[in-house]
Design a protein around this motif. Structure first.
Motif, PDB file in Angstrom:
ATOM      1  N   GLU A   8     -34.026  -4.285  27.304  1.00  0.00           N
ATOM      2  CA  GLU A   8     -32.818  -5.071  27.051  1.00  0.00           C
ATOM      3  C   GLU A   8     -32.953  -5.892  25.773  1.00  0.00           C
ATOM      4  O   GLU A   8     -34.047  -6.329  25.419  1.00  0.00           O
ATOM      5  N   GLN A   9     -31.829  -6.111  25.116  1.00  0.00           N
ATOM      6  CA  GLN A   9     -31.754  -7.061  24.013  1.00  0.00           C
ATOM      7  C   GLN A   9     -31.282  -8.376  24.622  1.00  0.00           C
ATOM      8  O   GLN A   9     -30.160  -8.451  25.134  1.00  0.00           O
ATOM      9  N   LEU A  10     -32.137  -9.398  24.612  1.00  0.00           N
ATOM     10  CA  LEU A  10     -31.846 -10.651  25.294  1.00  0.00           C
ATOM     11  C   LEU A  10     -31.902 -11.828  24.330  1.00  0.00           C
ATOM     12  O   LEU A  10     -32.593 -11.773  23.312  1.00  0.00           O
ATOM     13  N   ASN A  11     -31.179 -12.877  24.684  1.00  0.00           N
ATOM     14  CA  ASN A  11     -31.138 -14.086  23.874  1.00  0.00           C
ATOM     15  C   ASN A  11     -31.966 -15.193  24.513  1.00  0.00           C
ATOM     16  O   ASN A  11     -32.082 -15.262  25.749  1.00  0.00           O
ATOM     17  N   GLN A  12     -32.498 -16.065  23.667  1.00  0.00           N
ATOM     18  CA  GLN A  12     -33.238 -17.215  24.169  1.00  0.00           C
ATOM     19  C   GLN A  12     -32.365 -17.980  25.152  1.00  0.00           C
ATOM     20  O   GLN A  12     -31.190 -18.218  24.893  1.00  0.00           O
ATOM     21  N   GLY A  13     -32.941 -18.323  26.304  1.00  0.00           N
ATOM     22  CA  GLY A  13     -32.208 -19.068  27.321  1.00  0.00           C
ATOM     23  C   GLY A  13     -31.517 -18.206  28.355  1.00  0.00           C
ATOM     24  O   GLY A  13     -31.098 -18.715  29.394  1.00  0.00           O
ATOM     25  N   TYR A  45     -47.437 -11.920  29.678  1.00  0.00           N
ATOM     26  CA  TYR A  45     -46.129 -11.678  30.287  1.00  0.00           C
ATOM     27  C   TYR A  45     -45.550 -12.982  30.812  1.00  0.00           C
ATOM     28  O   TYR A  45     -46.243 -13.983  30.957  1.00  0.00           O
ATOM     29  N   TYR A  46     -44.267 -12.930  31.121  1.00  0.00           N
ATOM     30  CA  TYR A  46     -43.567 -14.006  31.821  1.00  0.00           C
ATOM     31  C   TYR A  46     -43.201 -13.450  33.183  1.00  0.00           C
ATOM     32  O   TYR A  46     -42.897 -12.276  33.313  1.00  0.00           O
ATOM     33  N   GLY A  47     -43.231 -14.296  34.206  1.00  0.00           N
ATOM     34  CA  GLY A  47     -42.928 -13.849  35.555  1.00  0.00           C
ATOM     35  C   GLY A  47     -44.198 -13.695  36.353  1.00  0.00           C
ATOM     36  O   GLY A  47     -45.132 -14.476  36.216  1.00  0.00           O
ATOM     37  N   TYR A  61     -37.408 -16.358  23.906  1.00  0.00           N
ATOM     38  CA  TYR A  61     -36.858 -16.224  22.562  1.00  0.00           C
ATOM     39  C   TYR A  61     -36.051 -14.925  22.465  1.00  0.00           C
ATOM     40  O   TYR A  61     -36.246 -13.996  23.242  1.00  0.00           O
ATOM     41  N   THR A  62     -35.142 -14.888  21.502  1.00  0.00           N
ATOM     42  CA  THR A  62     -34.248 -13.755  21.309  1.00  0.00           C
ATOM     43  C   THR A  62     -35.017 -12.540  20.793  1.00  0.00           C
ATOM     44  O   THR A  62     -35.879 -12.675  19.925  1.00  0.00           O
ATOM     45  N   GLY A  63     -34.707 -11.379  21.359  1.00  0.00           N
ATOM     46  CA  GLY A  63     -35.341 -10.143  20.912  1.00  0.00           C
ATOM     47  C   GLY A  63     -35.227  -9.053  21.943  1.00  0.00           C
ATOM     48  O   GLY A  63     -34.474  -9.164  22.919  1.00  0.00           O
ATOM     49  N   THR A  64     -35.981  -7.986  21.733  1.00  0.00           N
ATOM     50  CA  THR A  64     -36.053  -6.874  22.674  1.00  0.00           C
ATOM     51  C   THR A  64     -37.078  -7.219  23.742  1.00  0.00           C
ATOM     52  O   THR A  64     -38.175  -7.682  23.432  1.00  0.00           O
ATOM     53  N   TRP A  65     -36.708  -6.981  25.003  1.00  0.00           N
ATOM     54  CA  TRP A  65     -37.582  -7.297  26.137  1.00  0.00           C
ATOM     55  C   TRP A  65     -37.602  -6.134  27.117  1.00  0.00           C
ATOM     56  O   TRP A  65     -36.609  -5.425  27.270  1.00  0.00           O
ATOM     57  N   TYR A  66     -38.731  -5.981  27.784  1.00  0.00           N
ATOM     58  CA  TYR A  66     -38.888  -5.002  28.855  1.00  0.00           C
ATOM     59  C   TYR A  66     -39.027  -5.764  30.167  1.00  0.00           C
ATOM     60  O   TYR A  66     -39.859  -6.662  30.286  1.00  0.00           O
ATOM     61  N   ILE A  67     -38.198  -5.410  31.131  1.00  0.00           N
ATOM     62  CA  ILE A  67     -38.269  -5.976  32.478  1.00  0.00           C
ATOM     63  C   ILE A  67     -38.962  -4.919  33.329  1.00  0.00           C
ATOM     64  O   ILE A  67     -38.431  -3.831  33.526  1.00  0.00           O
ATOM     65  N   VAL A  68     -40.165  -5.230  33.787  1.00  0.00           N
ATOM     66  CA  VAL A  68     -41.006  -4.269  34.502  1.00  0.00           C
ATOM     67  C   VAL A  68     -41.119  -4.683  35.965  1.00  0.00           C
ATOM     68  O   VAL A  68     -41.390  -5.853  36.264  1.00  0.00           O
ATOM     69  N   ILE A  69     -40.918  -3.736  36.870  1.00  0.00           N
ATOM     70  CA  ILE A  69     -41.057  -3.971  38.313  1.00  0.00           C
ATOM     71  C   ILE A  69     -42.099  -2.999  38.834  1.00  0.00           C
ATOM     72  O   ILE A  69     -41.995  -1.789  38.593  1.00  0.00           O
TER      73      ILE A  69
END
Length: 85
Positions: A8-13, A45-47, A61-69
C-alpha cells in the motif's frame, strides 16, 4: 515461510486496521525491511503479535508499506481484512 501481504501507498498518521479471525502476527514493513523479511535476514517492523482484533498500527511516515500477516510458523490459516483509516 507462509504469509499473506498487501502493498500500500500510505501517509504518515494513517492507521492500518486489520480484522483477524484468530491471533496472528501483523507487521508493517517498509520496502527495505520487507526484502530482509523475505530473505530471512534481521528486519525492523511496526506491530507484532495481535492477540485482539482489530489490530491497529499507525503509519510513521509517508511511503510504500507492506502489511504482512502470518502465524509465526504455526500451521493453519487466518482470515483477515485490511482497512486504512
Amino acid at each position: 515461510m507462509n504469509y499473506k501481504y498487501s502493498k500500500e501507498q500510505l501517509n504518515q498518521g494513517d492507521v492500518v486496521s486489520v480484522q483477524l479471525d484468530k491471533q496472528a502476527n501483523v507487521l508493517l514493513l517498509d520496502p527495505l525491511n520487507y526484502s530482509k523479511f523475505r530473505n530471512g535476514k534481521q528486519y525492523k517492523y511496526y506491530g507484532g503479535l495481535a492477540k485482539v482484533s482489530p489490530a491497529r498500527i499507525t503509519v510513521p511516515y509517508t511511503g510504500t508499506w507492506y502489511i504482512v500477516i502470518n502465524l509465526g510458523g504455526a500451521n493453519g490459516t487466518v482470515r483477515y481484512s485490511v482497512e486504512i483509516l
